[in-house]
Scaffold this motif. Sequence first.
Motif, PDB file in Angstrom:
ATOM      1  N   THR A  57      40.892  47.605  41.224  1.00 54.58           N
ATOM      2  CA  THR A  57      40.030  46.489  41.314  1.00 54.58           C
ATOM      3  C   THR A  57      40.870  45.269  41.915  1.00 54.58           C
ATOM      4  O   THR A  57      40.631  44.179  42.119  1.00 54.58           O
ATOM      5  N   MET A  58      42.314  45.821  42.664  1.00 57.86           N
ATOM      6  CA  MET A  58      43.136  44.937  43.211  1.00 57.86           C
ATOM      7  C   MET A  58      42.303  44.207  44.348  1.00 57.86           C
ATOM      8  O   MET A  58      41.673  44.832  45.233  1.00 57.86           O
ATOM      9  N   GLY A  59      42.185  42.840  44.156  1.00 56.83           N
ATOM     10  CA  GLY A  59      41.717  42.132  45.237  1.00 56.83           C
ATOM     11  C   GLY A  59      40.229  41.443  44.777  1.00 56.83           C
ATOM     12  O   GLY A  59      40.033  40.510  45.173  1.00 56.83           O
ATOM     13  N   GLU A  60      40.004  41.917  43.574  1.00 56.50           N
ATOM     14  CA  GLU A  60      38.711  41.194  42.794  1.00 56.50           C
ATOM     15  C   GLU A  60      39.136  39.984  42.037  1.00 56.50           C
ATOM     16  O   GLU A  60      40.540  39.963  41.717  1.00 56.50           O
ATOM     17  N   SER A  61      38.199  39.060  41.986  1.00 58.31           N
ATOM     18  CA  SER A  61      38.399  37.980  40.887  1.00 58.31           C
ATOM     19  C   SER A  61      39.165  38.452  39.693  1.00 58.31           C
ATOM     20  O   SER A  61      38.537  38.977  39.170  1.00 58.31           O
ATOM     21  N   LYS A  62      40.425  37.670  39.345  1.00 53.18           N
ATOM     22  CA  LYS A  62      40.961  38.160  38.073  1.00 53.18           C
ATOM     23  C   LYS A  62      40.003  37.933  36.867  1.00 53.18           C
ATOM     24  O   LYS A  62      40.013  38.805  35.975  1.00 53.18           O
TER      25      LYS A  62
END
Length: 230
Positions: A57-62
């Motif tokens: 999920t790199m790129g998603e809101s943390k």
Amino acid sequence: MVDAPENIRNSQDIRLVVLDMAGTTVADGGLVERAFAAAARHVGADPEAGLDHVRATMGESKISVFRHLFGEETKAQEANKAFEAAYADLVDAGEVAALPGAREAVEELRAQGRTVVLTTGFARPTQDAILAALGWQDLVPLTLCPADAAGRGRPYPDMVLTAFLRTAAAQDVRQVAVVGDTSYDMRSGVRAGAGVVAGVLTGAHGTDALRAAGATHVLGSVSELPGVLT
């Protein structure tokens, strides 16, 4: 350039370029994973247990990532604060750097008459710390994080559309280019109706994942983008 289809819209008419930061213009170098490990330990979780999900999920809101992993909102918020603090410590330690040619690419895009906006899935304090560490505070006219778009980060189109509305640089969403290193970046660009959705291979995801998420172009790095758009 690694790959680009022939049947794409006229990229010369791109007036607004929305660029991701970590993995696209800023070298990640494993900093996200290290900060996540610190956050997981802070809330008493096993860092290894959620690492695959973090990578996917790199790129998603943390905060969205932590909500998925920990469920309980209080725990997710606590983990997110610990993540931001750990990442800020890494930035302060000088462990953040621009990707080769990234600043020059932004400057060339602006010289071509295009408006450039930098976006991130990090919170505003972390984004500002990265910009300060790189000396990029005045590099672009606008920078955005999920909180600037009603709290919804990628894969929602909100940050792209916020850039479109705030800059008024383009008359049509098809005059927007969205560029990032993850499938979440690609999905946000597709959902926003961007004319160019370009993936770069300097970050989290490879060509197949970027293409599957809707990339119109796959580039070796952001340094190739000004040439593609001309």
